[in-house]
Design a protein around this motif. Structure first.
Motif, short mmCIF file in Angstrom:
data_model
loop_
_atom_site.label_atom_id
_atom_site.label_comp_id
_atom_site.label_asym_id
_atom_site.label_seq_id
_atom_site.Cartn_x
_atom_site.Cartn_y
_atom_site.Cartn_z
N LEU A 185 0.84 -1.21 0.00
CA LEU A 185 0.00 0.00 0.00
C LEU A 185 0.87 1.25 0.00
O LEU A 185 0.59 2.22 -0.71
CB LEU A 185 -0.92 0.00 1.22
CG LEU A 185 -2.01 -1.07 1.27
CD1 LEU A 185 -2.77 -0.99 2.59
CD2 LEU A 185 -2.97 -0.92 0.09
N PHE A 186 1.91 1.23 0.81
CA PHE A 186 2.79 2.40 0.87
C PHE A 186 3.48 2.62 -0.47
O PHE A 186 3.61 3.77 -0.93
CB PHE A 186 3.84 2.21 1.97
CG PHE A 186 4.68 3.43 2.20
CD1 PHE A 186 4.31 4.38 3.12
CD2 PHE A 186 5.85 3.64 1.47
CE1 PHE A 186 5.08 5.52 3.33
CE2 PHE A 186 6.62 4.77 1.66
CZ PHE A 186 6.23 5.72 2.59
N GLY A 187 3.93 1.54 -1.11
CA GLY A 187 4.61 1.67 -2.39
C GLY A 187 3.71 2.27 -3.45
O GLY A 187 4.14 3.13 -4.24
N LEU A 188 2.46 1.84 -3.51
CA LEU A 188 1.51 2.43 -4.44
C LEU A 188 1.29 3.91 -4.11
O LEU A 188 1.27 4.77 -4.99
CB LEU A 188 0.18 1.68 -4.38
CG LEU A 188 0.09 0.34 -5.10
CD1 LEU A 188 -1.19 -0.39 -4.71
CD2 LEU A 188 0.15 0.53 -6.61
N GLY A 189 1.12 4.18 -2.82
CA GLY A 189 0.84 5.54 -2.39
C GLY A 189 1.95 6.52 -2.72
O GLY A 189 1.69 7.65 -3.13
N MET A 190 3.20 6.08 -2.57
CA MET A 190 4.29 7.02 -2.82
C MET A 190 4.38 7.40 -4.29
O MET A 190 4.84 8.49 -4.63
CB MET A 190 5.63 6.43 -2.31
CG MET A 190 6.18 5.29 -3.12
SD MET A 190 7.75 4.69 -2.41
CE MET A 190 8.20 3.45 -3.65
N VAL A 191 3.94 6.51 -5.19
CA VAL A 191 3.92 6.85 -6.60
C VAL A 191 2.82 7.87 -6.88
O VAL A 191 3.04 8.88 -7.56
CB VAL A 191 3.71 5.59 -7.46
CG1 VAL A 191 3.57 5.96 -8.94
CG2 VAL A 191 4.88 4.62 -7.28
N MET A 227 -0.23 5.93 1.90
CA MET A 227 1.04 5.97 2.64
C MET A 227 0.81 5.99 4.14
O MET A 227 1.54 5.35 4.90
CB MET A 227 1.87 7.17 2.21
CG MET A 227 2.53 7.03 0.86
SD MET A 227 3.94 8.14 0.64
CE MET A 227 3.11 9.74 0.67
N GLY A 228 -0.20 6.75 4.59
CA GLY A 228 -0.48 6.79 6.02
C GLY A 228 -0.90 5.45 6.56
O GLY A 228 -0.38 4.97 7.58
N VAL A 229 -1.84 4.81 5.87
CA VAL A 229 -2.32 3.49 6.30
C VAL A 229 -1.22 2.45 6.13
O VAL A 229 -0.94 1.65 7.03
CB VAL A 229 -3.57 3.09 5.49
CG1 VAL A 229 -4.00 1.66 5.83
CG2 VAL A 229 -4.72 4.06 5.78
N GLY A 230 -0.58 2.45 4.96
CA GLY A 230 0.43 1.44 4.68
C GLY A 230 1.67 1.58 5.53
O GLY A 230 2.23 0.59 6.00
N GLY A 231 2.11 2.82 5.77
CA GLY A 231 3.32 3.03 6.55
C GLY A 231 3.18 2.55 7.98
O GLY A 231 4.10 1.95 8.54
N VAL A 232 2.04 2.82 8.59
CA VAL A 232 1.81 2.36 9.96
C VAL A 232 1.63 0.84 9.99
O VAL A 232 2.16 0.15 10.86
CB VAL A 232 0.59 3.06 10.58
CG1 VAL A 232 0.20 2.42 11.91
CG2 VAL A 232 0.88 4.55 10.77
N THR A 233 0.88 0.30 9.03
CA THR A 233 0.64 -1.14 8.98
C THR A 233 1.94 -1.91 8.80
O THR A 233 2.17 -2.95 9.43
CB THR A 233 -0.33 -1.48 7.84
OG1 THR A 233 -1.56 -0.79 8.04
CG2 THR A 233 -0.60 -2.98 7.78
N ALA A 234 2.82 -1.37 7.94
CA ALA A 234 4.10 -2.04 7.68
C ALA A 234 5.15 -1.75 8.74
O ALA A 234 6.26 -2.26 8.68
CB ALA A 234 4.63 -1.60 6.32
#
Length: 357
Positions: free
Chosen positions: A97-103, A307-314
């Motif tokens: 999720l974070f990787g998609l978000g950063m793009v 990024m917010g959701v993915g970064g915390v989850t990861a």
């Protein structure tokens, strides 16, 4: 040590944390250090220079962490990355999720702070939305979803999850660091640019030393237990930016009631912005920039939420897991970085397909 001495030392730790954040911001602004950019360069142009810069940064951070371990100052099991619980789904899915978000958001959490320091107001919107969604995933609505889904797919290892512990080779980090550095520096092309990664990795290693050694009080006068002053969860930490951005927003919102205090994460976020701004002004690269159209805003909003959701989850971002986490040789960090790279590649390929269509 008295309470006054503890307070003074805490202030010193926070000031040094701000300085390290400033150094990271200035170096990133000067060298264009960016994991999303590295992925895009490889996928779109076959250019590995920024990927090699990232690899060299990981190598130096890894060697620094191994050195601190050898001195007995720090162990992977003490950090957020080396615990016995391996979050299989959370690390991988959160990273994706974070990787998609950063793009979609034109850069990761660290790059967002650097862009903001350079005058990019789009980055301010991304920062606010990413901080809000990160806070929700720490303690709010999406935290409930996280806890009831991906967090349950975990393994209890019974020991630290770092590769050095698994293999029984305490010097494994040094060997991997040398191999990574050799890969990054072997090609002559772009070696000068790639070398900036060494400075970025050194900042991460210094952050570990700051929290693990300088901030350590063996016996706090109030609790009579060991304490890591200025840290978020009373344990050694290095640089990470999604949860600290959420912490910064909460600090600003609840400042008057005293329930939130400054910590290394928050001051490093502020330091990155300040360092990037100083470098941009010095090099005359500071430029105000805003959204071009509604679609641009929409993509950045979606990316910020992911990024917010993915970064915390990861349990970390491209810096939190991609530098600080990897320096500990954590298995969870490897999964998170794999997810981030996969998400980044998917995002870049989708953008290319969309432009071609």
């Amino acid at each position: 040590m008295t309470d006054a001495q503890v307070l003074s030392l805490t202030h010193q730790v926070l000031v040094l944390g701000f300085v390290l954040g400033g150094a990271f911001g200035a170096l990133s602004q000067r060298s264009h250090f960016c994991v999303m950019g590295a992925v895009a360069d490889v996928v779109n142009m076959g250019d590995w220079q920024r990927a090699r810069m990232w690899g060299l940064a990981v190598a130096v951070a890894m060697a620094g962490f191994a050195g601190l371990q050898a001195l007995g100052w720090l162990q992977a099991s003490q950090t957020a990355y080396g615990g016995p619980r391996l979050l299989l789904a959370s690390n991988l899915v959160g990273g994706l999720l974070f990787g998609l978000g950063m793009v979609f958001a034109s850069g990761c959490g660290a790059k967002t702070l650097v862009r903001l320091g350079g005058g990019n107001l789009k980055a301010l919107v991304v920062l606010l939305v990413m901080g809000l969604s990160g806070s929700m995933t720490l303690r709010g609505l999406t935290a409930v979803w996280r806890d009831r889904s991906v967090d349950r797919w975990a393994l209890e290892l019974g020991h630290a999850q770092d590769l050095a512990t698994w293999s029984g080779l305490p010097l494994l980090g040094v060997g991997l660091a040398l191999a990574l550095a050799a890969w990054a520096l072997w090609p002559r092309e772009g070696r000068g640019r790639v070398a900036w990664g060494a400075a970025v990795g050194a900042v991460v290693a210094l952050a570990w030393a700051l929290s693990a050694r300088w901030a350590l009080v063996p016996e706090h006068p109030q609790t009579l237990e060991a304490a890591y002053l200025g840290t978020t969860h009373n344990r050694p930490e290095a640089l990470s930016f999604v949860a600290p951005i959420a912490g910064l927003l909460e600090y600003l919102q609840y400042f008057s009631d005293g329930t939130r205090v400054l910590n290394l994460g928050i001051v490093s976020v502020l330091g990155v912005i300040a360092g990037a701004a100083a470098m941009a002004l010095w090099r005359r690269e500071f430029r105000w920039e805003g959204f071009r159209h509604t679609e641009d805003l929409a993509f950045h909003l979606v990316g910020a939420v992911l990024m917010g959701v993915g970064g915390v989850t990861a349990v970390g971002c491209t810096v939190g897991q991609g530098l600080s986490g990897l320096s500990t040789l954590s298995l969870g960090s490897l999964l998170a970085v794999l997810g981030i790279v996969m998400g980044g590649v998917l995002g870049v390929r989708w953008q290319t397909w969309r432009l071609m269509r």
